[in-house]
Design an enzyme around this catalytic site. Structure first.
Site, PDB file in Angstrom:
ATOM      1  N   TYR A 261      -2.551  -5.643  10.900  1.00 32.64           N
ATOM      2  CA  TYR A 261      -2.328  -5.977   9.493  1.00 32.64           C
ATOM      3  C   TYR A 261      -0.863  -6.251   9.153  1.00 32.64           C
ATOM      4  O   TYR A 261      -0.477  -6.155   7.987  1.00 32.64           O
ATOM      5  CB  TYR A 261      -2.884  -4.881   8.572  1.00 32.64           C
ATOM      6  CG  TYR A 261      -4.351  -4.640   8.805  1.00 32.64           C
ATOM      7  CD1 TYR A 261      -5.287  -5.607   8.460  1.00 32.64           C
ATOM      8  CD2 TYR A 261      -4.797  -3.468   9.390  1.00 32.64           C
ATOM      9  CE1 TYR A 261      -6.641  -5.410   8.694  1.00 32.64           C
ATOM     10  CE2 TYR A 261      -6.154  -3.260   9.632  1.00 32.64           C
ATOM     11  CZ  TYR A 261      -7.067  -4.234   9.272  1.00 32.64           C
ATOM     12  OH  TYR A 261      -8.403  -4.035   9.518  1.00 32.64           O
TER      13      TYR A 261
ATOM     14  N   CYS B  21      14.686 -10.788  -1.371  1.00 32.83           N
ATOM     15  CA  CYS B  21      15.222 -10.556  -2.712  1.00 32.83           C
ATOM     16  C   CYS B  21      14.196  -9.818  -3.568  1.00 32.83           C
ATOM     17  O   CYS B  21      13.708 -10.328  -4.584  1.00 32.83           O
ATOM     18  CB  CYS B  21      15.610 -11.889  -3.350  1.00 32.83           C
ATOM     19  SG  CYS B  21      16.651 -11.692  -4.797  1.00 32.83           S
ATOM     20  N   GLU B  22      13.842  -8.615  -3.134  1.00 27.28           N
ATOM     21  CA  GLU B  22      12.886  -7.746  -3.819  1.00 27.28           C
ATOM     22  C   GLU B  22      13.308  -6.307  -3.601  1.00 27.28           C
ATOM     23  O   GLU B  22      13.565  -5.896  -2.461  1.00 27.28           O
ATOM     24  CB  GLU B  22      11.464  -7.913  -3.255  1.00 27.28           C
ATOM     25  CG  GLU B  22      10.835  -9.267  -3.501  1.00 27.28           C
ATOM     26  CD  GLU B  22      10.334  -9.425  -4.917  1.00 27.28           C
ATOM     27  OE1 GLU B  22      10.227  -8.394  -5.628  1.00 27.28           O
ATOM     28  OE2 GLU B  22      10.051 -10.570  -5.316  1.00 27.28           O
TER      29      GLU B  22
ATOM     30  N   TYR C 175       0.789  -1.227   0.000  1.00 33.77           N
ATOM     31  CA  TYR C 175       0.000   0.000   0.000  1.00 33.77           C
ATOM     32  C   TYR C 175       0.824   1.281   0.000  1.00 33.77           C
ATOM     33  O   TYR C 175       0.251   2.367   0.038  1.00 33.77           O
ATOM     34  CB  TYR C 175      -0.911   0.041   1.235  1.00 33.77           C
ATOM     35  CG  TYR C 175      -1.711  -1.196   1.494  1.00 33.77           C
ATOM     36  CD1 TYR C 175      -2.526  -1.744   0.519  1.00 33.77           C
ATOM     37  CD2 TYR C 175      -1.656  -1.830   2.734  1.00 33.77           C
ATOM     38  CE1 TYR C 175      -3.271  -2.894   0.758  1.00 33.77           C
ATOM     39  CE2 TYR C 175      -2.405  -2.974   2.986  1.00 33.77           C
ATOM     40  CZ  TYR C 175      -3.205  -3.495   1.996  1.00 33.77           C
ATOM     41  OH  TYR C 175      -3.934  -4.621   2.239  1.00 33.77           O
TER      42      TYR C 175
END
Length: 463
Positions: free
Chosen positions: A417, A387-388, A360
């Site tokens: 959340y 790994c992002e 978000y």
């Protein structure tokens, strides 16, 4: 260090006078520094990490209970002033465990669930089914059967198909089930864009134009008791304007439905906003309660109809600020930018324990937890180990420039959340959730191990 004017910091993020401060309203009320070390619920971060490791989600029980009690009391007072009653539901989807279900119900709240799994957690906690509401846009027949079997207080019907599923279940079992109908008012509170159309492009509920026929069908079914309308306009909402507009639209339908029968209850949802950073200014709960209830009372008076019993769903407002996640700092690197530089601070968690930033673009704060920093504030981005490139925990924050590998870093407002959205991406085990109160700490959700992950893979047994 780059000056604040030359860095790519967003407009809302000011250089703090003290990069060690704990902003009231963002952190739990119990948060403080003892000899520079962060403590929560009377337990130091160092002690928590020694016992439970990192990452660890720390949940302040006292904060959850206080917020639950304060919100319930605010709506009780507002409703009583207008001659009605109010019920407050805790949103299980925000964070649910057996312990938390017990805390909020002991403080007088009811409980919302939206899956069979959440229902079973609530039942395991000993929550009285009559105090539960069952949400969800795609409840299975088995889930509906289980809800009816347990005597759940209210099922919130989300589609025409659910009416027929419940009709068949109640005919077969002889049960009588109390239901509400979820409708879309056409109000988008996230942007305060009060659209004229009642047809929202979303998966939940029915448009107002289709509601009368749906209610007529509900009233035809012998096993269903129509209790009223439900409307939810969004999440992280500041102010009452969106609620006022939504209430006005739903009350038109409410008045129409009264011609053919009782409409005893109105649920206006919630999603009340909380402070994630010092830039957020949430509406005080007393003002929200009085503003929303007054709007409904005025709307009923204008239409010449009685004020129904009311119910609300505050969402993250109860548990969000009670949570703080502790990480250990690993690597640090400086990245030169056209307008200055940014420091990347890597921690041993990330999007597997807090997906909200990636999902978000959510904004968070961060502070050193194992000590007070002595350096000047420097613009930093806290990133995870995954790994992002989108694995960001805190997008923009000023941290002391002496932050170093091995330091503990605390990210507040992770009570809602975060754990429910956690994953095993990159085969990273999910962290434990530890409750703190009055100087004591205990695990309320066990953390996972690599052995737990391997136990789900038949190949580990040679199969």
């Amino acid at each position: 260090m780059q000056s604040a004017a030359s860095t790519p910091a967003p407009d809302w993020l000011a250089v703090p006078a003290d990069a060690n401060d704990l902003v009231p309203g963002v952190w739990p009320a119990s948060a403080r520094r003892d000899d520079g070390v962060l403590s929560l619920g009377g337990v130091s971060a160092a002690e928590l990490v020694r016992e439970f490791g990192t990452p660890v989600v720390v949940l302040d029980e006292g904060e959850v209970r206080r917020r639950a009690s304060d919100i319930r009391a605010a709506f009780d007072v507002a409703a009583a002033q207008h001659g009605t009653t109010a019920r407050v539901y805790y949103a299980g989807k925000a964070f649910l465990s057996i312990a938390v279900a017990r805390w909020v119900t002991e403080e007088g709240l009811s409980l919302d669930v939206c899956t069979g799994g959440e229902l079973e957690v609530a039942l395991a906690a000993g929550v009285e089914p009559s105090r539960m509401g069952f949400h969800g846009n795609n409840k299975s027949v088995a889930e509906l059967e289980r809800g009816v079997e347990t005597g759940i207080g209210t099922i919130i019907i989300d589609s025409l198909i659910e009416i027929e599923r419940l009709a068949a279940i109640t005919a077969r079992t002889g049960a009588r089930q109390r239901v509400m109908l979820r409708v879309n008012s056409g109000v988008h509170a996230e942007t305060h864009d009060f659209l004229a159309t009642a047809h929202e492009d979303q998966k939940f509920g029915l448009p107002l134009s289709a509601a009368s026929a749906a209610v007529a069908r509900i009233r035809e079914v012998p096993g269903l008791e129509f209790a009223g309308l439900h409307c939810h306009i969004g999440s992280q909402i500041f102010g009452v304007a969106g609620f006022r507009e939504s209430a006005s639209r739903v009350l038109d339908l409410h008045a129409e439905l009264l011609i053919d029968g009782d409409v005893p209850q109105l649920n206006l949802g919630g999603g009340f906003g909380i402070a994630y950073t010092r830039a957020d200014d949430p509406t005080p709960i007393g003002a929200l309660a009085e503003g929303i209830v007054s709007a409904v009372a005025e709307g009923c008076a204008a239409r010449g109809i009685p004020l129904p019993a009311l119910s609300f769903e505050p969402g993250r407002a109860i548990v969000g600020n009670a949570g703080v996640t502790l990480y250990e700092v690993g690597t640090i690197k400086e990245v030169e930018l056209e307008a200055g530089s940014r420091r990347y601070v890597s921690v041993d968690g990330g999007m597997s324990d807090n997906a909200r930033t990636a999902l978000y673009g959510a904004q968070y704060s961060a502070r050193l937890a194992s000590r007070e920093g002595t350096g000047d504030p420097v613009l930093s981005r806290v990133v995870g180990r995954h790994c992002e490139s989108g694995d960001i925990v805190v997008d923009h924050e000023y941290l002391p420039d002496d932050v170093a590998p091995g330091d503990l870093l605390a990210v507040p407002v992770t009570g809602a959340y975060c754990a429910p959205l956690s994953s095993n991406y990159n085969h990273v085990p999910r962290p434990p959730v530890v409750a703190v109160r009055d100087g004591a700490a205990r695990v309320i959700v066990r953390g996972e191990t690599i052995a737990d992950l391997l136990s789900r893979d038949p190949g580990a047994d040679g199969n």
